[in-house]
Design a protein around this motif. Structure first.
Motif, short mmCIF file in Angstrom:
data_model
loop_
_atom_site.label_atom_id
_atom_site.label_comp_id
_atom_site.label_asym_id
_atom_site.label_seq_id
_atom_site.Cartn_x
_atom_site.Cartn_y
_atom_site.Cartn_z
N TYR A 21 -10.58 1.40 1.96
CA TYR A 21 -9.17 1.38 1.00
C TYR A 21 -8.68 0.63 0.68
O TYR A 21 -6.99 0.71 0.39
CB TYR A 21 -9.30 2.96 1.24
CG TYR A 21 -10.31 4.33 1.73
CD1 TYR A 21 -11.47 3.84 0.69
CD2 TYR A 21 -10.46 4.64 2.49
CE1 TYR A 21 -12.34 5.47 1.00
CE2 TYR A 21 -11.27 5.70 2.57
CZ TYR A 21 -12.88 5.86 1.74
OH TYR A 21 -13.48 6.52 2.40
N VAL A 32 -1.36 -1.78 -8.74
CA VAL A 32 -1.77 -3.37 -7.59
C VAL A 32 -1.18 -4.61 -8.33
O VAL A 32 -0.24 -5.06 -7.51
CB VAL A 32 -2.98 -3.78 -7.93
CG1 VAL A 32 -3.06 -5.25 -6.91
CG2 VAL A 32 -3.64 -2.44 -7.41
N TYR A 56 -1.53 0.59 -1.90
CA TYR A 56 -1.90 1.12 -2.61
C TYR A 56 -3.34 1.94 -2.47
O TYR A 56 -3.96 0.81 -1.90
CB TYR A 56 -2.32 0.79 -4.09
CG TYR A 56 -3.00 1.29 -5.18
CD1 TYR A 56 -2.77 1.67 -6.14
CD2 TYR A 56 -4.08 0.85 -5.68
CE1 TYR A 56 -3.52 2.89 -7.42
CE2 TYR A 56 -5.00 0.81 -6.37
CZ TYR A 56 -4.67 2.52 -6.84
OH TYR A 56 -5.57 2.63 -8.19
N ASP A 101 -12.60 1.53 -7.65
CA ASP A 101 -11.92 2.18 -8.15
C ASP A 101 -10.18 1.54 -8.47
O ASP A 101 -9.24 2.70 -9.30
CB ASP A 101 -11.59 3.71 -7.84
CG ASP A 101 -13.23 3.69 -8.00
OD1 ASP A 101 -13.84 3.54 -9.15
OD2 ASP A 101 -13.59 4.09 -6.73
N THR A 102 -9.47 0.60 -8.43
CA THR A 102 -8.84 -0.06 -8.45
C THR A 102 -7.31 0.44 -9.17
O THR A 102 -8.03 0.11 -11.32
CB THR A 102 -8.32 -0.92 -8.04
OG1 THR A 102 -8.32 -0.67 -6.58
CG2 THR A 102 -6.74 -1.42 -7.90
N ASP A 103 -6.82 0.97 -9.20
CA ASP A 103 -5.88 0.81 -10.66
C ASP A 103 -5.15 -0.47 -10.83
O ASP A 103 -4.29 -0.58 -10.01
CB ASP A 103 -4.74 2.08 -11.17
CG ASP A 103 -4.15 1.70 -12.34
OD1 ASP A 103 -3.55 1.28 -13.41
OD2 ASP A 103 -3.26 3.31 -12.57
N MET A 139 -6.61 3.30 -2.28
CA MET A 139 -8.48 2.32 -3.22
C MET A 139 -8.90 2.15 -2.65
O MET A 139 -8.91 1.15 -2.50
CB MET A 139 -7.03 2.66 -4.00
CG MET A 139 -8.78 3.59 -5.45
SD MET A 139 -9.17 4.90 -5.55
CE MET A 139 -7.97 5.97 -5.71
N THR A 140 -10.58 2.87 -3.47
CA THR A 140 -11.47 1.64 -3.49
C THR A 140 -11.26 0.41 -4.25
O THR A 140 -10.32 1.11 -4.66
CB THR A 140 -12.99 1.96 -3.48
OG1 THR A 140 -13.17 3.32 -5.20
CG2 THR A 140 -13.10 3.13 -2.25
N ALA A 141 -11.61 -0.47 -3.86
CA ALA A 141 -11.66 -1.82 -4.76
C ALA A 141 -12.60 -1.81 -6.32
O ALA A 141 -11.37 -2.54 -7.18
CB ALA A 141 -12.28 -2.94 -4.09
N SER A 160 -8.25 -2.80 0.11
CA SER A 160 -8.42 -3.98 -0.57
C SER A 160 -7.06 -4.85 -1.06
O SER A 160 -6.46 -5.86 -1.08
CB SER A 160 -9.71 -4.44 -1.23
OG SER A 160 -9.55 -3.23 -2.15
N SER A 161 -6.51 -3.59 -1.77
CA SER A 161 -5.64 -4.47 -2.82
C SER A 161 -4.52 -5.12 -2.07
O SER A 161 -3.61 -5.84 -2.23
CB SER A 161 -4.79 -3.59 -3.97
OG SER A 161 -5.91 -3.12 -5.12
#
Length: 304
Positions: A161, A118, A106, A112-114, A108-110, A163-164
């Protein structure tokens, strides 16, 4: 099978991925390799190579239980090697590439995470290996065997990008650390592989992902798009990677953390000898975070 025959179960053996390379390498070393692929996933590459395979979804407990019954029918009661690879193709430069099986990343920035996306990633990347070990531990203990958990340098450094994904790898790696300690009374070895860039022929699953509208990182929208569509140029051949991982797993006293793949040497050096925020400096420049800061300061001035 002879009494001295060794058995290795490798999850995540889709065509073109690390798992396929691993089972072929085990086979070349005289080990009876057993591969898994997702239900309904193509398995012709395994059948043609004469490799035993079974369907498996690591997120479904019944699938794991069914797999165990199939493995017992082949090995009798023990399992020499379990390689938890089903959930990942690992990489530092490209940590979200797809493997042939149950891979989930995944980008994405931390902020803005869905979170729901995750949760699915953790089910595959963390809880999948936990479930395999939970159900197969007795077979591994009987064989005084080895568990190999495929980690990533993404779980060591703060790759932008990621983090997850990085969090899921860090969780796996530290779970693997404790597992190594807890399995030591039973003479079971646990290896955590810290993988760098490894080349496969599978496309990324995040290629069309975009930053959400209104994101604080919108100034980097073009860079983000380029990032998810990039093609890595420096990577380790998957068969070279597999040969070294397999060789390590067959040692009587393997290393606890086995670093292998492109970029691992430099990451290991600076993680060991550098200051904790060393990579903040590196990635701040590499990902042009100064552009975000400039836009943020300008926005604050207009709001004053």
């Amino acid at each position: 099978m002879t009494k001295n025959q060794k058995f290795a179960l490798v999850t995540g053996c889709g065509k073109g991925g690390i798992g396929e390379a691993l089972v072929k390498q085990y086979t070349s070393r005289g080990v009876h390799a057993i591969a898994t692929v997702l239900p309904n996933e193509n398995h012709d590459h395994l059948t043609e190579a004469g490799i035993t395979w079974f369907p498996l979804d690591v997120t479904v407990e019944k699938s794991v239980i069914d797999l165990k019954q199939n493995i017992l029918a082949i090995t009798g009661d023990g399992l020499d090697i379990l390689v938890n690879n089903a959930w990942v193709f690992l990489s530092f430069l490209d940590p979200f590439s797809r493997s042939g099986l149950a891979d989930y990343g995944y980008t994405m920035t931390a902020i803005d995470t869905d979170v729901e996306a995750v949760k699915r990633m953790f089910n595959v990347n963390v809880f999948g290996p936990m479930q395999l070990v939970h159900h197969f531990h007795d077979m591994i203990i009987k064989a005084c065997g080895t568990i190999v958990n495929i980690g990533s340098i993404g779980g060591v450094v703060p790759y932008m990008y990621g983090s997850s994904y990085n969090a899921s790898k860090a969780a796996l790696q530290h779970w693997s650390n404790t597992l190594r300690l807890e399995m030591s009374p039973f003479n079971v070895k646990v290896i955590t592989v810290i993988s760098g860039e490894v080349g496969t022929n599978i496309l990324k699953n995040d290629i069309n992902r975009e930053l959400p509208e209104g994101s604080y990182y919108s100034p980097l929208a073009a860079e983000f798009k380029k990032h998810v569509q990039r093609t890595p140029t420096q990577f380790t051949d998957r068969f070279e990677y597999a040969a070294n991982v397999v060789a390590q797993s067959l040692k009587s006293s393997p290393t606890a953390w086995f670093w292998y793949g492109s970029s691992t040497s430099v990451i290991r050096f600076f993680d060991t000898f550098g200051w904790r925020t060393f990579f903040d400096f590196v990635f701040y420049r590499e990902f042009n975070l100064g552009k975000v800061r400039t836009a943020h300061l300008a926005r604050m001035k207009t709001e004053m």
